[in-house]
Design an enzyme around this catalytic site. Structure first.
Site, mmCIF file in Angstrom:
data_model
loop_
_atom_site.group_PDB
_atom_site.id
_atom_site.type_symbol
_atom_site.label_atom_id
_atom_site.label_comp_id
_atom_site.label_asym_id
_atom_site.label_seq_id
_atom_site.Cartn_x
_atom_site.Cartn_y
_atom_site.Cartn_z
ATOM 1 N N LYS A 32 0.832 -1.199 0.000
ATOM 2 C CA LYS A 32 0.000 0.000 0.000
ATOM 3 C C LYS A 32 0.875 1.260 0.000
ATOM 4 O O LYS A 32 2.098 1.176 0.212
ATOM 5 C CB LYS A 32 -0.924 -0.042 1.217
ATOM 6 C CG LYS A 32 -1.951 -1.180 1.173
ATOM 7 C CD LYS A 32 -2.884 -1.102 2.382
ATOM 8 C CE LYS A 32 -3.929 -2.206 2.342
ATOM 9 N NZ LYS A 32 -4.882 -2.093 3.482
ATOM 10 N N TYR A 66 -12.347 -2.188 -3.421
ATOM 11 C CA TYR A 66 -12.850 -2.239 -2.048
ATOM 12 C C TYR A 66 -14.383 -2.180 -1.992
ATOM 13 O O TYR A 66 -14.947 -1.813 -0.960
ATOM 14 C CB TYR A 66 -12.242 -1.117 -1.215
ATOM 15 C CG TYR A 66 -10.814 -1.381 -0.764
ATOM 16 C CD1 TYR A 66 -10.487 -2.535 -0.050
ATOM 17 C CD2 TYR A 66 -9.787 -0.474 -1.036
ATOM 18 C CE1 TYR A 66 -9.185 -2.789 0.362
ATOM 19 C CE2 TYR A 66 -8.480 -0.706 -0.615
ATOM 20 C CZ TYR A 66 -8.188 -1.870 0.091
ATOM 21 O OH TYR A 66 -6.907 -2.113 0.519
ATOM 22 N N ASN A 104 -1.846 -0.234 7.126
ATOM 23 C CA ASN A 104 -1.363 -1.569 7.505
ATOM 24 C C ASN A 104 -0.523 -2.228 6.420
ATOM 25 O O ASN A 104 -0.427 -3.445 6.332
ATOM 26 C CB ASN A 104 -2.529 -2.453 7.964
ATOM 27 C CG ASN A 104 -3.570 -2.666 6.888
ATOM 28 O OD1 ASN A 104 -3.427 -2.164 5.770
ATOM 29 N ND2 ASN A 104 -4.615 -3.413 7.198
ATOM 30 N N HIS A 120 -1.898 -5.363 1.219
ATOM 31 C CA HIS A 120 -3.183 -6.001 0.920
ATOM 32 C C HIS A 120 -2.912 -7.386 0.340
ATOM 33 O O HIS A 120 -1.962 -7.570 -0.410
ATOM 34 C CB HIS A 120 -3.978 -5.189 -0.128
ATOM 35 C CG HIS A 120 -5.135 -5.971 -0.677
ATOM 36 N ND1 HIS A 120 -6.347 -6.031 -0.034
ATOM 37 C CD2 HIS A 120 -5.231 -6.788 -1.767
ATOM 38 C CE1 HIS A 120 -7.147 -6.838 -0.720
ATOM 39 N NE2 HIS A 120 -6.500 -7.303 -1.775
ATOM 40 N N GLU A 136 -9.382 -9.772 -8.231
ATOM 41 C CA GLU A 136 -8.410 -8.691 -8.037
ATOM 42 C C GLU A 136 -7.282 -8.750 -9.070
ATOM 43 O O GLU A 136 -6.839 -7.714 -9.572
ATOM 44 C CB GLU A 136 -7.877 -8.734 -6.599
ATOM 45 C CG GLU A 136 -8.975 -8.370 -5.605
ATOM 46 C CD GLU A 136 -8.632 -8.657 -4.142
ATOM 47 O OE1 GLU A 136 -7.517 -9.135 -3.857
ATOM 48 O OE2 GLU A 136 -9.500 -8.387 -3.281
#
Ligand code: IDP
Length: 148
Positions: A9, A49, A112, A115, A126
């Site tokens: 990310k 998302y 975080n 992904h 994805e």
């Protein structure tokens, strides 16, 4: 062989963690099948998302994931979807075990670091969202006979 979609990310890219993260999956024995640095468009973020669109954090999530470059990857190997999730650790880095990527490098659920697809269906979806078929490389790695 199973494939998964993993993505460093924007926080991970800015914090120079791309190499560290790639290194972990390489060292484990997984095979890199595709990778690119890219900035996610708003529509791709909303689509990716989509399952969270009713959640209160959806707007912040889309803003964050489009805020800078991400490093998108396709990794291949036996049981790679679940094993990569285990290597990432829990969604909240403060609950993630030491030794996992989020446990070692993350501090907050919003930032975080990584992904990873959570099922065969989401991995296929994805990979299709982020990669053109021509960007997925099919090749034999010489170390495979020493891994399996
Ligand atoms: P995952 O990334 O571990 O699969 P999901 O529940 O699918 O977790 O959530 C997607 C992403 O949305 C998380 O990685 C995290 O960055 C963000 N997120 C999840 N829950 C919250 C929250 O309660 N507040 C802010 N961000 C959240």
């Amino acid at each position: 062989m199973e494939k998964t979609f993993l993505m460093v990310k924007p926080d991970g890219v800015q914090r120079n963690l791309v190499g560290e993260i790639v290194k972990r999956f390489e060292a484990k024995g997984f095979k890199l099948a595709g990778a690119k640095l890219m900035v996610i468009s708003e529509s791709l973020a909303q689509n990716h998302y989509g399952e969270h669109k009713e959640r209160p954090f959806f707007g912040d999530l889309v803003e964050f994931i489009t805020s800078g470059p991400v490093f998108a990857m396709v990794w291949e190997g036996e049981n790679v979807i679940k094993t990569a999730r285990d290597m990432m650790g829990k969604t909240n880095p403060q609950e993630a075990a030491s030794g996992t990527i989020r446990g070692d490098y993350g501090m907050t659920v919003g930032k975080n670091v990584i992904h990873g697809s959570d099922s065969v269906e989401s991995a296929e979806r994805e990979i299709g969202l982020f990669f053109d078929k021509s960007e997925i490389v099919d090749y034999t790695k010489q170390d495979s006979t020493w891994i399996y």
